[in-house]
Scaffold this motif. Structure first.
Motif, PDB file in Angstrom:
ATOM      1  N   THR A  36       0.860  -1.181   0.000  1.00  0.00           N
ATOM      2  CA  THR A  36       0.000   0.000   0.000  1.00  0.00           C
ATOM      3  C   THR A  36       0.899   1.234   0.000  1.00  0.00           C
ATOM      4  OG1 THR A  36      -0.163   0.070   2.412  1.00  0.00           O
ATOM      5  CG2 THR A  36      -1.882  -1.155   1.241  1.00  0.00           C
ATOM      6  N   GLU A  37       0.324   2.337  -0.446  1.00  0.00           N
ATOM      7  CA  GLU A  37       1.105   3.568  -0.576  1.00  0.00           C
ATOM      8  C   GLU A  37       0.142   4.749  -0.596  1.00  0.00           C
ATOM      9  OE1 GLU A  37       4.022   5.439  -4.044  1.00  0.00           O
ATOM     10  OE2 GLU A  37       3.611   3.290  -4.029  1.00  0.00           O
ATOM     11  N   ILE A  38       0.569   5.860  -0.031  1.00  0.00           N
ATOM     12  CA  ILE A  38      -0.194   7.105  -0.146  1.00  0.00           C
ATOM     13  C   ILE A  38       0.392   7.898  -1.302  1.00  0.00           C
ATOM     14  CG2 ILE A  38      -0.686   9.328   0.946  1.00  0.00           C
ATOM     15  CD1 ILE A  38      -0.958   7.806   3.590  1.00  0.00           C
ATOM     16  N   VAL A  39      -0.475   8.335  -2.211  1.00  0.00           N
ATOM     17  CA  VAL A  39      -0.055   9.152  -3.344  1.00  0.00           C
ATOM     18  C   VAL A  39      -0.623  10.553  -3.116  1.00  0.00           C
ATOM     19  CG1 VAL A  39      -0.068   9.415  -5.851  1.00  0.00           C
ATOM     20  CG2 VAL A  39      -0.071   7.124  -4.847  1.00  0.00           C
ATOM     21  N   GLU A  40       0.226  11.422  -2.588  1.00  0.00           N
ATOM     22  CA  GLU A  40      -0.205  12.778  -2.221  1.00  0.00           C
ATOM     23  C   GLU A  40      -0.759  13.552  -3.413  1.00  0.00           C
ATOM     24  OE1 GLU A  40      -0.537  14.052   0.724  1.00  0.00           O
ATOM     25  OE2 GLU A  40       0.513  12.543   1.901  1.00  0.00           O
ATOM     26  N   SER A  41      -0.132  13.383  -4.593  1.00  0.00           N
ATOM     27  CA  SER A  41      -0.542  14.162  -5.759  1.00  0.00           C
ATOM     28  C   SER A  41      -1.985  13.887  -6.162  1.00  0.00           C
ATOM     29  CB  SER A  41       0.394  13.897  -6.944  1.00  0.00           C
ATOM     30  OG  SER A  41       0.266  12.558  -7.394  1.00  0.00           O
TER      31      SER A  41
ATOM     32  N   VAL B 245      -4.875  10.012  -2.501  1.00  0.00           N
ATOM     33  CA  VAL B 245      -5.420   8.664  -2.353  1.00  0.00           C
ATOM     34  C   VAL B 245      -4.437   7.766  -1.621  1.00  0.00           C
ATOM     35  CG1 VAL B 245      -6.883   8.689  -4.413  1.00  0.00           C
ATOM     36  CG2 VAL B 245      -4.538   7.871  -4.592  1.00  0.00           C
ATOM     37  N   GLN B 246      -4.986   6.724  -1.022  1.00  0.00           N
ATOM     38  CA  GLN B 246      -4.183   5.604  -0.556  1.00  0.00           C
ATOM     39  C   GLN B 246      -4.467   4.472  -1.525  1.00  0.00           C
ATOM     40  OE1 GLN B 246      -4.752   4.219   3.456  1.00  0.00           O
ATOM     41  NE2 GLN B 246      -3.038   2.811   3.295  1.00  0.00           N
ATOM     42  N   VAL B 247      -3.415   3.841  -2.009  1.00  0.00           N
ATOM     43  CA  VAL B 247      -3.580   2.768  -2.986  1.00  0.00           C
ATOM     44  C   VAL B 247      -3.076   1.450  -2.414  1.00  0.00           C
ATOM     45  CG1 VAL B 247      -3.406   4.321  -4.968  1.00  0.00           C
ATOM     46  CG2 VAL B 247      -1.365   3.177  -4.136  1.00  0.00           C
ATOM     47  N   ALA B 248      -3.699   0.377  -2.857  1.00  0.00           N
ATOM     48  CA  ALA B 248      -3.238  -0.975  -2.566  1.00  0.00           C
ATOM     49  C   ALA B 248      -3.052  -1.662  -3.909  1.00  0.00           C
ATOM     50  CB  ALA B 248      -4.257  -1.722  -1.715  1.00  0.00           C
ATOM     51  N   PHE B 249      -1.881  -2.274  -4.098  1.00  0.00           N
ATOM     52  CA  PHE B 249      -1.590  -2.980  -5.339  1.00  0.00           C
ATOM     53  C   PHE B 249      -1.671  -4.474  -5.106  1.00  0.00           C
ATOM     54  CE2 PHE B 249       0.184   1.041  -6.686  1.00  0.00           C
ATOM     55  CZ  PHE B 249      -0.098   1.054  -8.043  1.00  0.00           C
ATOM     56  N   LEU B 250      -2.428  -5.147  -5.982  1.00  0.00           N
ATOM     57  CA  LEU B 250      -2.583  -6.599  -5.931  1.00  0.00           C
ATOM     58  C   LEU B 250      -2.076  -7.177  -7.234  1.00  0.00           C
ATOM     59  CD1 LEU B 250      -5.901  -5.656  -4.645  1.00  0.00           C
ATOM     60  CD2 LEU B 250      -4.773  -7.489  -3.404  1.00  0.00           C
TER      61      LEU B 250
ATOM     62  N   HIS C 291      -1.394  -5.514 -12.369  1.00  0.00           N
ATOM     63  CA  HIS C 291      -1.893  -5.316 -11.014  1.00  0.00           C
ATOM     64  C   HIS C 291      -3.321  -4.784 -11.033  1.00  0.00           C
ATOM     65  CE1 HIS C 291       2.502  -5.126 -10.386  1.00  0.00           C
ATOM     66  NE2 HIS C 291       2.221  -5.663  -9.223  1.00  0.00           N
ATOM     67  N   ILE C 292      -3.997  -5.002  -9.937  1.00  0.00           N
ATOM     68  CA  ILE C 292      -5.235  -4.292  -9.626  1.00  0.00           C
ATOM     69  C   ILE C 292      -4.811  -3.211  -8.640  1.00  0.00           C
ATOM     70  CG2 ILE C 292      -7.497  -4.429  -8.503  1.00  0.00           C
ATOM     71  CD1 ILE C 292      -7.487  -5.968 -11.117  1.00  0.00           C
ATOM     72  N   GLU C 293      -5.241  -1.983  -8.867  1.00  0.00           N
ATOM     73  CA  GLU C 293      -4.911  -0.870  -7.978  1.00  0.00           C
ATOM     74  C   GLU C 293      -6.214  -0.401  -7.327  1.00  0.00           C
ATOM     75  OE1 GLU C 293      -2.348   3.116  -8.628  1.00  0.00           O
ATOM     76  OE2 GLU C 293      -4.255   3.119  -9.686  1.00  0.00           O
TER      77      GLU C 293
END
Length: 138
Positions: free
Chosen positions: A35-40, A43-48, A54-56
């Motif tokens: 998981t990662e926070i993308v400030e720009s 959002v908070q994203v989770a990659f599968l 991937h599914i984001e």
């Protein structure tokens, strides 16, 4: 301009990663890469991981987030399809010269240290496409 290399990911807007992730990991059996926070994009994203793509999952961090605005209009669901490309800057410039409507004329920072740029959905019959250029692996 060469064709995109692959579908990097399919972005899915969700209200809560915590409530959504078990379906993808437990019921579908997909591997959570991180998981990662993308400030720009606020959002908070989770990659599968699924195959080479991937599914984001995208959870908005504020009401002003583009994902929050999307969900106000359309609810949860598929938000965008992302292509892995070699030169996002050059590709966006070429598309602009060709008259393709863009959301970003120059790339910005995205998840996984990628440079990203979105094409306007008007360009592709209502589909939002993202172009991603990932850092070169050394």
């Amino acid at each position: 301009m060469s064709a995109p290399k692959k579908i990097a990911h399919i972005g899915i807007a969700v209200k809560s990663l915590e409530k959504t992730l078990p379906f993808y990991t437990e019921q579908l059996g997909l591997e959570l890469v991180g998981t990662e926070i993308v400030e720009s994009e606020q959002v908070q994203v989770a990659f599968l991981k699924i195959g080479e793509s991937h599914i984001e999952l995208l959870e908005p961090l504020s009401d002003g987030s583009p994902i929050a605005k999307f969900m106000e209009k359309r609810g949860e669901g598929i938000h965008h399809i992302a292509f892995d490309v070699d030169d996002v800057t050059g590709r966006l410039a070429t598309l602009k010269e060709q008259g393709v409507p863009l959301i970003h004329e120059v790339p910005k920072a995205g998840a996984h240290d990628a440079l990203i740029g979105f094409l306007h959905p008007k360009a592709a019959n209502g589909v939002l496409y993202e172009l991603c250029q990932y850092p070169k692996e050394t």
